[in-house]
Design an enzyme around this catalytic site. Structure first.
Site, PDB file in Angstrom:
ATOM      1  N   LYS A  53       0.990  -1.232   0.039  1.00  0.00           N
ATOM      2  CA  LYS A  53      -0.026  -0.062  -0.102  1.00  0.00           C
ATOM      3  C   LYS A  53       0.887   1.300   0.032  1.00  0.00           C
ATOM      4  O   LYS A  53       0.737   2.092  -0.751  1.00  0.00           O
ATOM      5  CB  LYS A  53      -1.154  -0.041   1.038  1.00  0.00           C
ATOM      6  N   GLN A  97      -4.889  -1.994   9.629  1.00  0.00           N
ATOM      7  CA  GLN A  97      -4.763  -3.336   8.878  1.00  0.00           C
ATOM      8  C   GLN A  97      -5.234  -4.258   9.756  1.00  0.00           C
ATOM      9  O   GLN A  97      -4.938  -4.430  11.080  1.00  0.00           O
ATOM     10  CB  GLN A  97      -3.205  -3.550   8.558  1.00  0.00           C
ATOM     11  N   ASP A 120     -11.547   3.099   3.775  1.00  0.00           N
ATOM     12  CA  ASP A 120     -11.571   1.560   3.827  1.00  0.00           C
ATOM     13  C   ASP A 120     -13.318   1.115   3.918  1.00  0.00           C
ATOM     14  O   ASP A 120     -13.524  -0.021   3.396  1.00  0.00           O
ATOM     15  CB  ASP A 120     -11.208   0.694   4.981  1.00  0.00           C
TER      16      ASP A 120
END
Ligand code: NAD
Length: 286
Positions: A53, A97, A120
């Site tokens: 990422k 994460q 997200d």
């Protein structure tokens, strides 16, 4: 034989489009979008994802910060970091994460992220806005990637029959809502669905997000359907999807491979959501 939907190439095109857009922001205002990625603990797969990422951000010109915290980080320390990032003007997107190490309350952490920075798309405010059809939300990256792949096939989704296999909060449910928003007729199948094949055989667009290697066989697929395989399963050291590619590609008009289909789209959509957040914070038209 079905046409191959090349997610790697499409994701590359999207990244190029984003890089151009970001360069123009920089030229006009000297500001660029910023993404903070938070990793707690030392899960090897998570470390790889976080590095990917960060690298993807650099390539398109997004400012990125990695916050790597030890596995024994307390809930309070993690929440404090989220609060700091929520207040940080350089940061437009925050990603934690998952999974978090045992002992940390994942739900509380995700709910603490400012919904305006929740690139997200997991915050209940964003999920709720997706369901009621409000535009100013963030949608989870993998479902967004699926929609983008189908759109770039040039099909008119309105009125089409879409069957989604899987009802997770990360893929199945949001992807179903995205296609409903595009005026498709959507059916969600899951582990308790009876006669699943009877459902999938009616699909113009079939989306598999199950996590069962090659579950979807050729006779599950309607002739001419578009098949999107979200599954990533490791079998004997090889990656395979939820769809039996050989069998399904003999029936479908277009199909995604695994790997190289939906996978590369997920990071591209994370970059896109971060750019969208930057635009919203700066009053730039989307
Ligand atoms: P999950 O385990 O949370 O959900 C799986 C869903 O499949 C459940 O809703 C369950 O009801 C359903 N299911 C399970 N067995 C079934 C069966 N035999 N018949 C019908 N339905 C069944 O998984 P998830 O997080 O939604 O992920 C699904 C797959 O997608 C996994 O392989 C995962 O690795 C992959 N994935 C890929 C990406 C990507 O970037 N490409 C992102 C997220 C998930």
């Amino acid at each position: 034989m079905a046409q191959l939907i090349d997610g790697k190439q499409i994701a590359g095109e999207i990244r190029q489009e984003l890089a151009k857009e970001i360069a123009s922001f920089k030229e006009k205002s000297s500001k660029v979008p910023g993404l903070a990625v938070v990793l707690v603990g030392d899960d090897p797969a998570s470390q790889v994802y976080v590095s990917m990422k960060g690298k993807a951000c650099n390539e398109v010109g997004i400012y990125s910060e990695e916050h790597r915290l030890p596995a024994n980080t307390s809930q309070e320390e993690l929440l404090n970091l989220i609060d700091d990032l929520n207040a940080n003007e350089r940061i437009h997107g925050i990603l934690v994460q998952l999974p978090l190490p045992k002992g940390l309350d994942e739900k509380e952490v995700l709910h603490r992220i400012d919904p305006k920075k929740d690139v997200d798309g997991f915050h209940p405010v964003n999920v709720g806005k997706l369901v009621i059809g409000e535009e100013d939300c963030f949608v989870a990256c993998t479902p967004l990637g699926v929609l983008e792949l189908v759109k770039r096939q040039g099909v008119d989704i309105s009125g089409k029959k879409v069957v989604v296999i899987g009802r997770s909060n990360i893929v199945g449910k949001p992807v179903a809502h995205l296609f409903l928003k595009e005026n498709a007729t959507v059916t969600i199948c899951h582990s308790r669905t009876q006669s699943i094949m009877e459902e999938t055989k009616t699909a113009d667009i079939l989306i598999a997000a199950v996590g069962r290697p090659e579950l979807v066989k050729g006779d599950w697929v309607k002739s001419g359907a578009i098949v999107i395989d979200v599954g990533i399963n490791r079998v004997d050291g090889k990656l395979v999807g939820d769809v039996d590619f050989e069998e399904a590609s003999a029936k479908a008009s277009a199909i995604t491979p695994v790997p190289g289909g939906v996978g590369p789209m997920t990071i591209a959509m994370l970059l896109k959501n971060t750019v969208t957040s930057f635009k919203r914070f700066n009053g730039i038209d989307e």
